[in-house]
Scaffold this active site. Structure first.
Site, PDB file in Angstrom:
ATOM      1  N   SER A  14      29.308   5.215 -16.167  1.00 46.21           N
ATOM      2  CA  SER A  14      29.960   5.608 -17.407  1.00 46.21           C
ATOM      3  C   SER A  14      28.964   6.121 -18.448  1.00 46.21           C
ATOM      4  O   SER A  14      28.367   7.175 -18.282  1.00 46.21           O
ATOM      5  CB  SER A  14      30.777   4.425 -17.948  1.00 46.21           C
ATOM      6  OG  SER A  14      31.638   4.828 -18.993  1.00 46.21           O
ATOM      7  N   ASP A  63      20.911  17.855 -17.059  1.00 46.98           N
ATOM      8  CA  ASP A  63      21.511  19.188 -17.198  1.00 46.98           C
ATOM      9  C   ASP A  63      20.748  20.061 -18.188  1.00 46.98           C
ATOM     10  O   ASP A  63      20.637  21.282 -18.013  1.00 46.98           O
ATOM     11  CB  ASP A  63      22.968  19.075 -17.662  1.00 46.98           C
ATOM     12  CG  ASP A  63      23.910  18.656 -16.547  1.00 46.98           C
ATOM     13  OD1 ASP A  63      23.421  18.094 -15.552  1.00 46.98           O
ATOM     14  OD2 ASP A  63      25.123  18.887 -16.679  1.00 46.98           O
ATOM     15  N   LYS A 105      31.505   6.881 -12.506  1.00 50.20           N
ATOM     16  CA  LYS A 105      32.643   6.470 -13.325  1.00 50.20           C
ATOM     17  C   LYS A 105      32.764   7.448 -14.489  1.00 50.20           C
ATOM     18  O   LYS A 105      32.113   7.284 -15.510  1.00 50.20           O
ATOM     19  CB  LYS A 105      32.442   5.031 -13.818  1.00 50.20           C
ATOM     20  CG  LYS A 105      33.708   4.340 -14.323  1.00 50.20           C
ATOM     21  CD  LYS A 105      33.996   4.663 -15.759  1.00 50.20           C
ATOM     22  CE  LYS A 105      35.162   3.857 -16.299  1.00 50.20           C
ATOM     23  NZ  LYS A 105      35.534   4.222 -17.677  1.00 50.20           N
TER      24      LYS A 105
END
Length: 542
Positions: free
Chosen positions: A298, A309, A323
């Site tokens: 999460s 990224d 998650k």
């Protein structure tokens, strides 16, 4: 003992519930789902409930039937949409804002089986080697299958000092192992430890994203910067997540400019959102390596995924949990609540964090598991070709053009497995033999150890002797634990580190415990070795 040891450690009220939700969520949600024939289904459910109440052979508890129907409804959606009875609403809040007494695990009931999401770092379950993914199949010798969350909590929580025995099955084991756990006050601090590992390198372990995590972390970072920190290893292993707001604030501290950190998309457009960074924070150019594993979920995945990224940091360890479903909690009139998935998380490149699932249970591991089975485990994503493992995985590009892969979770830039423990070692550990030994040893020798020197002296000079290992084997025999001495001998170097860390932690605190544990941590060692490359990323980051 501590949370990253394991890898060596690894170490149907269908309509009724929807009506309630719609009333709570307002007319916008009602409009969003107006295509669903809710009224017809409510009438159908009401007819069934009245028929059961009027004509069933035995007297029925309508409240329990209603709750069971809600649980069944939500269980058909996804693994994280759940019903919370009134008592659980309070307990869930405690997980992030207070403290409680129990065994120290967060768990999910998946396909009627209690599955550990994460042990609370430093808690009694953590100290016995229980880890994310373990399945609790018995409690006090009784089958714990098809229990609801309230049943489980009643059994696992209790006053400090009391004991409970749970039978745990771990992936790859044929039989369960019994763990006797002494309940304790569960600490809910977020920053488990922070310290300088050399004159310019700081290490900080964040165990969860709770209401105070940002403040705790900033205090730790400020302290280490005053001591000369120029680069950082951020350990998010076994961090189950928590508050999104805290995760975004922390990521923002390291990300300059105005860049997307995470965005969400839902069926109802009001749940679409994009959270961005803000320029001017003090750690935007600090070289950074992030440690993750399967217990990182999460909010942990949001942070590590944003860094990866945007080419802001290197990620080391094992693929994360996956998650990526966003829940919102809606109160019900009787002080119970439902926690409903309303959108999905996406990383800046567009990757969905969520791994595949079917209703209330996750599908078997696929591509990520095959990656970890590859013998060439320490590949960097600049050149790593995952296509041989699974050509179906969607490809994405980082800000600098590197190829990364979706499909659920965050795949690290460097895949590193920690060593695994032998079965005999885990049996000794689970039986509490190691915990009993260290507790007795500290009680008998704490005075002398403190007289000999400080934490630095202990870390450099204290060693586990053959006589101590003999004592441990005798204790195991007294507890009727079958030990394969050959297996036990294989793990002796690691057991020695564990014992030193436990003894040192009990006397000198968490910093000593973690400093020792890192000595035998291949993932940490890899993270340290790529700090220079992380420095290049930090310098090039715009």
């Amino acid at each position: 003992m501590e949370k990253f040891l394991y890898s060596r450690r690894r170490l149907a009220i269908t309509g009724g519930a929807l009506v309630i939700v719609s009333l709570l969520m307002g007319t916008r949600i009602e409009r969003a789902f107006s295509d669903d024939n809710v009224l017809e289904q409510v009438q159908k459910y009401e007819e069934v409930l009245r028929t059961v109440q009027s004509y069933y052979v035995d007297k029925v508890d309508v409240t329990k039937l209603n709750e069971a129907a809600i649980v069944g409804l939500l269980g058909k959606l996804d693994p994280h949409s759940v019903y919370l009875p009134p008592t659980n609403v309070k307990e869930q809040a405690e997980q992030f804002e207070g403290k409680f007494e129990g065994i120290g695990v967060s768990f999910t009931i998946i396909k009627d089986t209690i599955t550990v999401d994460s042990p609370v770092p430093g808690g009694p379950s953590d100290q016995l080697g229980i880890r994310a993914g373990d399945k609790i199949v018995t409690i006090e010798g009784k089958p714990a299958i098809k229990w609801n969350q309230d049943d489980v909590r009643k059994q696992l929580r209790g006053p400090k000092g009391t004991k409970v025995t749970v039978g745990i099955v771990r992936y790859g084991d044929a039989q369960p192992i019994d763990y006797t756990i002494t309940r304790d006050v569960i600490p809910l601090v977020s920053v488990m430890a922070h310290f300088m590992v050399d004159p310019t390198t700081g290490y900080v372990n964040v165990g969860r994203f709770a209401g105070t995590t940002y403040d705790e972390l900033m205090e730790a970072l400020t302290d280490m910067r005053a001591k000369g920190m120029q680069r950082l290893i951020l350990d998010l292993r076994e961090n189950p997540g928590g508050y999104l707001e805290q995760a975004v604030r922390i990521a923002d501290e390291f990300i300059g400019g105005t860049k997307t950190i995470v965005y969400t998309k839902g069926r109802a457009s009001q749940f679409d959102d994009s959270l961005v960074s803000h320029p001017g924070d003090q750690f935007e150019k600090t070289p950074l390596v992030v440690l993750v594993n399967n217990g990182s979920a999460s909010a942990s995945e949001i942070v590590s995924g944003a860094f990866q990224d945007l080419d802001r940091a290197l990620v080391v360890g094992q693929p994360t949990f996956g998650k990526g479903l966003v829940q919102r909690q809606y109160p019900l009139p009787d002080n119970s609540a439902i926690r409903l998935t309303i959108s999905r998380y996406y990383t800046p490149s567009g990757r969905s964090i969520q791994k595949p699932y079917d209703g209330g249970h996750y599908l078997k591991p696929g591509a990520q598991a095959s990656v970890l089975d590859d013998e060439d485990e320490d590949n960097y994503s600049h050149s790593y070709d995952i296509s041989a493992a699974d050509t179906s995985r969607p490809k994405f590009k980082t800000a600098a053009g590197r190829t990364i892969y979706g499909g659920g979770g965050i795949t690290p830039d460097f895949l590193v497995r920690n060593d695994t423990t032998q079965l005999s070692t885990r049996k000794v550990w689970a039986a509490g033999v190691l915990a009993d030994f260290t507790e007795d040893y500290v009680a008998q020798h704490v005075g002398q150890i403190k007289q000999d020197g400080d934490a630095d002296h202990f870390i450099k000079n204290f060693r586990i002797t053959d006589a101590m290992f003999d004592d441990i084997l005798k204790r195991a025999k007294d507890k009727k634990v079958e030990v394969n001495t050959k297996e036990f001998s294989i793990d002796k170097p690691w057991i020695a580190v564990l014992l030193r860390a436990t003894i040192g932690g009990q006397i000198y605190g968490n910093e000593a415990r973690y400093r020792i544990l890192l000595e035998d941590d291949r993932q940490y060692q890899k993270a340290f070795s790529v700090l220079d490359e992380a420095s290049h990323l930090a310098a090039a980051f715009k």
